[in-house]
Design an enzyme around this catalytic site. Structure first.
Site, mmCIF file in Angstrom:
data_model
loop_
_atom_site.group_PDB
_atom_site.id
_atom_site.type_symbol
_atom_site.label_atom_id
_atom_site.label_comp_id
_atom_site.label_asym_id
_atom_site.label_seq_id
_atom_site.Cartn_x
_atom_site.Cartn_y
_atom_site.Cartn_z
ATOM 1 N N ASP A 170 0.836 -1.208 0.000
ATOM 2 C CA ASP A 170 0.000 0.000 0.000
ATOM 3 C C ASP A 170 0.865 1.250 0.000
ATOM 4 O OD1 ASP A 170 -3.082 -0.827 0.852
ATOM 5 O OD2 ASP A 170 -1.594 -2.202 1.649
ATOM 6 N N THR A 230 -7.186 -5.041 0.365
ATOM 7 C CA THR A 230 -5.982 -5.450 1.092
ATOM 8 C C THR A 230 -6.161 -6.819 1.757
ATOM 9 O OG1 THR A 230 -5.436 -3.136 1.518
ATOM 10 C CG2 THR A 230 -4.303 -4.768 2.852
#
Length: 382
Positions: free
Chosen positions: A56, A153
């Site tokens: 990320d 995620t």
């Protein structure tokens, strides 16, 4: 700025956006493989209990640096999911070190993708600065890049589907959308497979999994495109392998497939299934992580995506902007559950959203679902 410059600028914006998504998808593949093989602890929980990984932060830093390099760090506006606050804490030194290493490894491949790279490796402060530069809140005026560095995620850390999403909003409208889907092979029909362990893959299966895809579209063209994801040191003229994608032609709900989020935390599976049943759908829902659901509709692997968030949850623009445009330009329809266009002009949230989001391969299915929503809403316990 003269008109010719503006046309060239639009071409450059799309070219850079597609190339940088290819670049960071490779980064994500390496990080995911590392997480799967080593049970790495390079994952943190944010204040809202959602997860954030090395990928990320690294993707956001790379995309921020590239966009700033091409379009000017002083003038560019970037809206993105992550902030650098937790990464700057003393107890995150290990994570920061991993992010810096990952970012610089990624930049070493930039030239292969036809992109600029830093003249020397970025230092931790420069990486944090790049992440922090993505602090815009968007709005109805000007240009705003919108990035979800790793959408889905939870799917990413579980070895499942995830996406890198980059869009450009101008005067409140999404005008460019790029969606990188590293675990969504070019071959159709493999949307719900997990990333397999490399230890038990035959060469054919391994090759199949190496071919993720990147989809993109420009507003108003009526076309959306898909490219195979560049792999390793392979150099390809991607334009030779670029093909148009189009939504499914299925109109009969009994034959249609609908997608919904895997997580129950921010959506109601029971309400979605009730709506699908009322509208005449007969197949079980396909539960998929991330904006890969939009990708599946855009290229005809599914016909419907429904999401009805629970009370209090607010949809963010980075979770939808790129996918919505790609579906629309591929011939699909995306609205809120009341049949109104999604409004990306109000900042980081999709303000004024009517009950939920409905994306369909065509108007026939869309109208049936909207009608079912209106018929069922009063009995809902969302």
């Amino acid at each position: 700025m003269e008109e010719e410059d503006m046309e060239f600028s639009k071409e450059l914006e799309l070219d850079v956006a597609v190339k940088v998504v290819h670049l960071v998808c490779s980064l994500c593949q390496r990080v995911q493989s590392s997480l799967i093989s080593s049970n790495s602890d390079q994952v943190k929980s944010k204040d809202d209990d959602s997860l954030v990984t090395v990928a990320d932060y690294s993707v956001q830093a790379v995309v921020s640096w590239i966009l700033s390099e091409y379009f000017g760090s002083q003038n560019i506006s970037i809206v993105a999911e992550e902030d650098s606050h937790s990464l700057s804490k003393s107890d995150s030194s290990g994570l920061l070190e991993a992010v810096v290493k990952t970012v610089n490894e990624c930049f070493s491949e930039a030239s292969k993708h036809g992109l600029k790279c830093p003249v020397s490796p970025l230092k931790p402060a420069q990486v944090i600065q790049a992440i922090s530069h993505c602090s815009s809140t968007g709005g109805h005026k000007g240009k705003h890049w919108v990035l979800d560095p790793v959408d889905g995620t939870l799917g990413f850390v579980r070895g499942n589907q995830y996406a890198v999403a980059l869009a450009l909003i101008e005067e409140g409208k999404v005008v460019l959308g790029v969606l990188g889907c590293p675990n969504y092979p070019v071959r159709n029909g493999l949307i719900n497979h997990q990333h397999p362990s490399t230890s038990n893959m035959s060469p054919g299966i391994a090759d199949m999994w190496e071919k993720g895809c990147v989809m993109y579209a420009e507003r108003g063209t009526g076309k959306a495109w898909m490219q195979p994801l560049l792999q390793g040191d392979v150099k390809l003229d991607l334009m030779k392998f670029t093909r148009p994608i189009r939504v499914s032609s299925i109109k009969d709900p009994a034959l249609a497939t609908f997608c919904e989020p895997v997580e129950r935390a921010n959506t109601s599976h029971s309400f979605s299934e009730g709506i699908a049943h009322s509208a005449g759908f007969r197949r079980k829902p396909l539960r998929v992580y991330s904006m890969v659901k939009y990708a599946a509709i855009a290229r005809g692997d599914a016909e419907v995506y429904m999401k009805f968030a629970r009370a209090g949850y607010k949809e963010k623009i980075w979770d939808h902007a790129a996918g919505v445009l790609i579906v629309q330009e591929a011939g699909g329809v995306v609205t809120d559950a009341g049949g109104r266009p999604l409004d990306f002009s109000k900042g980081i949230y999709l303000e004024g959203l009517d009950r939920g989001i409905i994306a369909c391969s065509g108007a026939v299915l869309h109208d049936k679902i909207v009608a079912a929503v209106y018929a069922s809403w009063e009995s809902s316990v969302l």
